[in-house]
Design an enzyme around this catalytic site. Sequence first.
Site, PDB file in Angstrom:
ATOM      1  N   GLU A 121      57.121 -42.910 -36.331  1.00 23.07           N
ATOM      2  CA  GLU A 121      57.045 -41.634 -37.075  1.00 23.07           C
ATOM      3  C   GLU A 121      57.958 -40.595 -36.422  1.00 23.07           C
ATOM      4  O   GLU A 121      58.667 -39.852 -37.110  1.00 23.07           O
ATOM      5  CB  GLU A 121      55.598 -41.101 -37.096  1.00 23.07           C
ATOM      6  CG  GLU A 121      54.635 -41.902 -37.963  1.00 23.07           C
ATOM      7  CD  GLU A 121      54.136 -43.180 -37.296  1.00 23.07           C
ATOM      8  OE1 GLU A 121      54.454 -43.408 -36.106  1.00 23.07           O
ATOM      9  OE2 GLU A 121      53.436 -43.958 -37.970  1.00 23.07           O
ATOM     10  N   GLN A 133      55.760 -44.714 -14.292  1.00 17.68           N
ATOM     11  CA  GLN A 133      56.113 -43.439 -14.925  1.00 17.68           C
ATOM     12  C   GLN A 133      54.864 -42.682 -15.380  1.00 17.68           C
ATOM     13  O   GLN A 133      54.145 -43.154 -16.259  1.00 17.68           O
ATOM     14  CB  GLN A 133      56.984 -43.719 -16.148  1.00 17.68           C
ATOM     15  CG  GLN A 133      57.453 -42.486 -16.873  1.00 17.68           C
ATOM     16  CD  GLN A 133      58.039 -42.821 -18.238  1.00 17.68           C
ATOM     17  OE1 GLN A 133      57.362 -43.337 -19.111  1.00 17.68           O
ATOM     18  NE2 GLN A 133      59.311 -42.540 -18.417  1.00 17.68           N
ATOM     19  N   GLY A 134      54.605 -41.546 -14.776  1.00 20.17           N
ATOM     20  CA  GLY A 134      53.431 -40.741 -15.125  1.00 20.17           C
ATOM     21  C   GLY A 134      53.810 -39.559 -15.991  1.00 20.17           C
ATOM     22  O   GLY A 134      53.872 -38.425 -15.495  1.00 20.17           O
ATOM     23  N   TYR A 135      54.088 -39.827 -17.252  1.00 24.81           N
ATOM     24  CA  TYR A 135      54.424 -38.744 -18.190  1.00 24.81           C
ATOM     25  C   TYR A 135      53.232 -38.486 -19.135  1.00 24.81           C
ATOM     26  O   TYR A 135      52.702 -37.388 -19.181  1.00 24.81           O
ATOM     27  CB  TYR A 135      55.641 -39.099 -19.044  1.00 24.81           C
ATOM     28  CG  TYR A 135      56.992 -39.081 -18.352  1.00 24.81           C
ATOM     29  CD1 TYR A 135      57.126 -38.827 -16.990  1.00 24.81           C
ATOM     30  CD2 TYR A 135      58.163 -39.301 -19.076  1.00 24.81           C
ATOM     31  CE1 TYR A 135      58.375 -38.799 -16.377  1.00 24.81           C
ATOM     32  CE2 TYR A 135      59.416 -39.268 -18.473  1.00 24.81           C
ATOM     33  CZ  TYR A 135      59.520 -39.026 -17.130  1.00 24.81           C
ATOM     34  OH  TYR A 135      60.760 -39.005 -16.535  1.00 24.81           O
ATOM     35  N   SER A 136      52.828 -39.519 -19.912  1.00 22.79           N
ATOM     36  CA  SER A 136      51.842 -39.323 -20.980  1.00 22.79           C
ATOM     37  C   SER A 136      50.477 -38.940 -20.442  1.00 22.79           C
ATOM     38  O   SER A 136      50.072 -39.372 -19.360  1.00 22.79           O
ATOM     39  CB  SER A 136      51.688 -40.607 -21.803  1.00 22.79           C
ATOM     40  OG  SER A 136      52.919 -41.025 -22.301  1.00 22.79           O
ATOM     41  N   GLU A 190      68.295 -47.529 -22.474  1.00 24.45           N
ATOM     42  CA  GLU A 190      66.920 -47.822 -22.854  1.00 24.45           C
ATOM     43  C   GLU A 190      66.824 -47.897 -24.375  1.00 24.45           C
ATOM     44  O   GLU A 190      66.234 -48.804 -24.928  1.00 24.45           O
ATOM     45  CB  GLU A 190      65.995 -46.726 -22.337  1.00 24.45           C
ATOM     46  CG  GLU A 190      65.578 -46.884 -20.900  1.00 24.45           C
ATOM     47  CD  GLU A 190      64.656 -48.066 -20.678  1.00 24.45           C
ATOM     48  OE1 GLU A 190      63.538 -48.042 -21.204  1.00 24.45           O
ATOM     49  OE2 GLU A 190      65.064 -49.023 -20.000  1.00 24.45           O
ATOM     50  N   SER A 242      57.381 -43.082 -31.072  1.00 27.14           N
ATOM     51  CA  SER A 242      56.802 -43.856 -32.183  1.00 27.14           C
ATOM     52  C   SER A 242      57.750 -43.869 -33.393  1.00 27.14           C
ATOM     53  O   SER A 242      58.680 -43.058 -33.488  1.00 27.14           O
ATOM     54  CB  SER A 242      55.459 -43.239 -32.599  1.00 27.14           C
ATOM     55  OG  SER A 242      55.681 -42.001 -33.238  1.00 27.14           O
ATOM     56  N   SER A 302      52.334 -47.708 -17.431  1.00 26.03           N
ATOM     57  CA  SER A 302      52.601 -49.149 -17.357  1.00 26.03           C
ATOM     58  C   SER A 302      52.627 -49.621 -15.909  1.00 26.03           C
ATOM     59  O   SER A 302      53.305 -49.028 -15.062  1.00 26.03           O
ATOM     60  CB  SER A 302      53.954 -49.480 -18.002  1.00 26.03           C
ATOM     61  OG  SER A 302      53.884 -49.257 -19.382  1.00 26.03           O
TER      62      SER A 302
HETATM   63  C1  LIG Z   1      52.840 -50.491 -24.189  1.00 25.15           C
HETATM   64  C2  LIG Z   1      52.953 -49.038 -23.826  1.00 25.15           C
HETATM   65  C3  LIG Z   1      53.420 -48.670 -22.569  1.00 25.15           C
HETATM   66  C4  LIG Z   1      53.512 -47.327 -22.208  1.00 25.15           C
HETATM   67  N1  LIG Z   1      53.933 -47.004 -20.950  1.00 25.15           N
HETATM   68  C5  LIG Z   1      53.958 -45.708 -20.567  1.00 25.15           C
HETATM   69  C6  LIG Z   1      54.305 -45.351 -19.228  1.00 25.15           C
HETATM   70  O1  LIG Z   1      54.603 -46.210 -18.387  1.00 25.15           O
HETATM   71  N2  LIG Z   1      54.289 -44.052 -18.876  1.00 25.15           N
HETATM   72  C7  LIG Z   1      53.973 -43.070 -19.768  1.00 25.15           C
HETATM   73  O2  LIG Z   1      54.015 -41.899 -19.394  1.00 25.15           O
HETATM   74  N3  LIG Z   1      53.622 -43.371 -21.057  1.00 25.15           N
HETATM   75  C8  LIG Z   1      53.601 -44.660 -21.469  1.00 25.15           C
HETATM   76  N4  LIG Z   1      53.222 -44.999 -22.759  1.00 25.15           N
HETATM   77  C9  LIG Z   1      52.763 -43.937 -23.644  1.00 25.15           C
HETATM   78  C10 LIG Z   1      53.678 -43.632 -24.801  1.00 25.15           C
HETATM   79  O3  LIG Z   1      54.792 -42.899 -24.380  1.00 25.15           O
HETATM   80  C11 LIG Z   1      52.831 -42.873 -25.834  1.00 25.15           C
HETATM   81  O4  LIG Z   1      51.863 -43.768 -26.331  1.00 25.15           O
HETATM   82  C12 LIG Z   1      53.659 -42.340 -26.960  1.00 25.15           C
HETATM   83  O5  LIG Z   1      54.442 -41.280 -26.513  1.00 25.15           O
HETATM   84  C13 LIG Z   1      52.765 -41.845 -28.131  1.00 25.15           C
HETATM   85  O6  LIG Z   1      51.825 -40.929 -27.655  1.00 25.15           O
HETATM   86  P1  LIG Z   1      50.274 -41.102 -27.955  1.00 25.15           P
HETATM   87  O7  LIG Z   1      49.852 -42.476 -27.634  1.00 25.15           O
HETATM   88  O8  LIG Z   1      49.562 -39.966 -27.289  1.00 25.15           O
HETATM   89  O9  LIG Z   1      50.124 -40.938 -29.535  1.00 25.15           O
HETATM   90  P2  LIG Z   1      50.148 -39.585 -30.339  1.00 25.15           P
HETATM   91  O10 LIG Z   1      51.309 -38.766 -29.933  1.00 25.15           O
HETATM   92  O11 LIG Z   1      48.792 -38.974 -30.269  1.00 25.15           O
HETATM   93  O12 LIG Z   1      50.408 -40.118 -31.795  1.00 25.15           O
HETATM   94  C14 LIG Z   1      49.372 -40.693 -32.613  1.00 25.15           C
HETATM   95  C15 LIG Z   1      49.977 -41.000 -33.983  1.00 25.15           C
HETATM   96  O13 LIG Z   1      50.420 -39.796 -34.599  1.00 25.15           O
HETATM   97  C16 LIG Z   1      51.804 -39.883 -34.929  1.00 25.15           C
HETATM   98  N5  LIG Z   1      52.451 -38.587 -34.708  1.00 25.15           N
HETATM   99  C17 LIG Z   1      52.359 -37.819 -33.569  1.00 25.15           C
HETATM  100  N6  LIG Z   1      53.114 -36.709 -33.724  1.00 25.15           N
HETATM  101  C18 LIG Z   1      53.694 -36.781 -34.941  1.00 25.15           C
HETATM  102  C19 LIG Z   1      54.584 -35.946 -35.664  1.00 25.15           C
HETATM  103  N7  LIG Z   1      55.061 -34.802 -35.146  1.00 25.15           N
HETATM  104  N8  LIG Z   1      54.991 -36.347 -36.903  1.00 25.15           N
HETATM  105  C20 LIG Z   1      54.541 -37.510 -37.439  1.00 25.15           C
HETATM  106  N9  LIG Z   1      53.675 -38.344 -36.809  1.00 25.15           N
HETATM  107  C21 LIG Z   1      53.267 -37.985 -35.575  1.00 25.15           C
HETATM  108  C22 LIG Z   1      52.375 -40.931 -33.985  1.00 25.15           C
HETATM  109  O14 LIG Z   1      53.530 -41.529 -34.497  1.00 25.15           O
HETATM  110  C23 LIG Z   1      51.208 -41.913 -33.879  1.00 25.15           C
HETATM  111  O15 LIG Z   1      51.211 -42.777 -34.989  1.00 25.15           O
HETATM  112  C24 LIG Z   1      53.139 -46.330 -23.143  1.00 25.15           C
HETATM  113  C25 LIG Z   1      52.681 -46.702 -24.419  1.00 25.15           C
HETATM  114  C26 LIG Z   1      52.583 -48.030 -24.765  1.00 25.15           C
HETATM  115  C27 LIG Z   1      52.074 -48.376 -26.128  1.00 25.15           C
END
Ligand SMILES: Cc1cc2nc3c(=O)[nH]c(=O)nc-3n(C[C@H](O)[C@H](O)[C@H](O)COP(=O)(O)OP(=O)(O)OC[C@H]3O[C@@H](n4cnc5c(N)ncnc54)[C@H](O)[C@@H]3O)c2cc1C
Length: 384
Positions: free
Chosen positions: A369, A125-128, A243, A367, A160
Site C-alpha cells: 500500500e 535493526q531497531g526501527y519499528s 536493498e 508495504s 529481525s
Molecule cells: C518479516 C519482517 C521482518 C521485519 N524486520 C524488521 C527489522 O528488522 N527491524 C525493524 O525495525 N522492522 C522490521 N519489520 C517491520 C516492518 O518494517 C513493518 O512491519 C512495516 O514497516 C509495516 O509496519 P506495521 O507492521 O506497523 O504496519 P502498519 O504500518 O500498522 O500497517 C498496517 C496496514 O495498513 C497499511 N497502511 C499503513 N499506512 C498506510 C497508508 N498511509 N496508506 C495506505 N495503507 C497504509 C499497511 O500497508 C498495512 O497493510 C519487519 C517486518 C516483517 C514482516
Amino acid sequence: MADVDYNALPDNDFRRDVRTFFESRYPEEMRFLPRRVRMSEIRGWWNTLYEKGWIAPNWPRESGGMGLDAGKMVIFLEEMERHGVARPADQGITQVGPILMKYGTQEQKDFYLPRTRSGEIIWCQGYSEPNAGSDLANLQTSAVIDGEHFVINGAKIWTSLAQDSTHIYLLVRTDREAKKQKGISFVLVDLETPGITIRPIRNIAGHEEFCEVFFDNVRVPRDRLVGKLNEGWTIAKALLGFERLNIGSPRRPQYALTRLELLARSKGLFDDAGFVDRFTEIKLDLEALASLYARYVAQVKRGEPLGHDVSQLKVWAMETWQRLSELLVETGAEDGVVEGVTDIDGVEIDFLAPFYYSRPGTIYGGSSEIQRNILSKYVLELPS
Ligand SMILES: Cc1cc2nc3c(=O)[nH]c(=O)nc-3n(C[C@H](O)[C@H](O)[C@H](O)COP(=O)(O)OP(=O)(O)OC[C@H]3O[C@@H](n4cnc5c(N)ncnc54)[C@H](O)[C@@H]3O)c2cc1C
C-alpha cells in the site's frame, strides 16, 4: 586491504569466479532455504566469505570490503540469488557499515567496522515500534541525556534476528518538542546492556525470525550516538538503493515456478485447460518481473540513481511471488496443506514454506500500500 581490483575484471570473468566459488563452497543443504537462516546455521559460511575477503562486497577495499562498483555488485547479488545463497543477519554489512563510514567518528569506525566484518558483532535493526511501522516517524522510544549517558526507554518490534545479534542500531526520540522527524537520533547499543529484554515472536510457519526488544532505563554512553543529535532520520534515510533492487529479484519466485512445473507434469495437469490458463498467466507475470528487474539493473549499472518508480518492482515481485505460492498450494490439493517436504511421484516439494515465506513480502521494506502511495504521488502525480 583486498589486493584484487574486481572492478577491473570483465563482467563475465567476475561472474564466473563468483559462481564457481558459490557452487564449490556454499553448503548444498542450505540452498534456497524458504525462511530466514539463523546465525548458528550460517556462521561457517560467514567465516568462509570473511576468509576469502568477500563478506562485505559493498564496502570499499580500504575498509576490508571488495569495493565493488554498482555493476559488479549487481552481478554478485544475482549470483547469490541464482545459487539460492541465504542472507545471514547482514544488516551490519549492508546498513551499519556504510552508515558509519559516512557519519561515524574515527573511534566508532575503528571499533565497529573490523568486528562487524569478522562477525564478532552482529547487528539488528531497531526501527519499528508497535505504533510506528509505515509511519516510522511516529516512534516513541526515548533517549534522555543524563550526564555522559543516554537513558533509553521503550519497545521495538519485528526486530529481525535480534536473538542472534550482539548489537542493535536504534532510532530513538531525543527531542519530544520537535516535529516528528526532527527529534530522532541514531544510536548504537550493545544488547548485553542491563535493562534490555529480547522476546522472540513465533510466526505462522513456526519460525522465530523476529523479536520484540524492550528497553527499561538502559544506559548507553553518549559516544554511541552516530552523526548529530536529532538528525538520525537523515541517516536512516540515506541508505536506499540495492536493498530496493535486490528485494525485486525474480529468482525466488522463479524457483517456486520450477517446483510448480514439476508438480504439474507429475500430475498430468498440462492436459487441463483451466490449469494451463492459470499457469501461463503466472509465468507471463514472472517474465514481466524479470524484464522489469533487468531494466532497473541496467539503470544501476549505468550509475544512475533509482527513482520513486522502483516501487513498482517491489509490488510486482512480492505480489507475483504470493500468487505463485498460492497456486502451488492449490495444485498440491490435499498434499498442499501438509507441513514439511512431501514426495509427489519422486518430486520433493514443500508446499507451505514458500506460501508462508512470501506472506510478509508485501509488508517489510515498505508495504504494497505504501509503495502504491509513492507511485501515485511521485510517479503518477495524482492528488493525495
Ligand atoms: C518479516 C519482517 C521482518 C521485519 N524486520 C524488521 C527489522 O528488522 N527491524 C525493524 O525495525 N522492522 C522490521 N519489520 C517491520 C516492518 O518494517 C513493518 O512491519 C512495516 O514497516 C509495516 O509496519 P506495521 O507492521 O506497523 O504496519 P502498519 O504500518 O500498522 O500497517 C498496517 C496496514 O495498513 C497499511 N497502511 C499503513 N499506512 C498506510 C497508508 N498511509 N496508506 C495506505 N495503507 C497504509 C499497511 O500497508 C498495512 O497493510 C519487519 C517486518 C516483517 C514482516
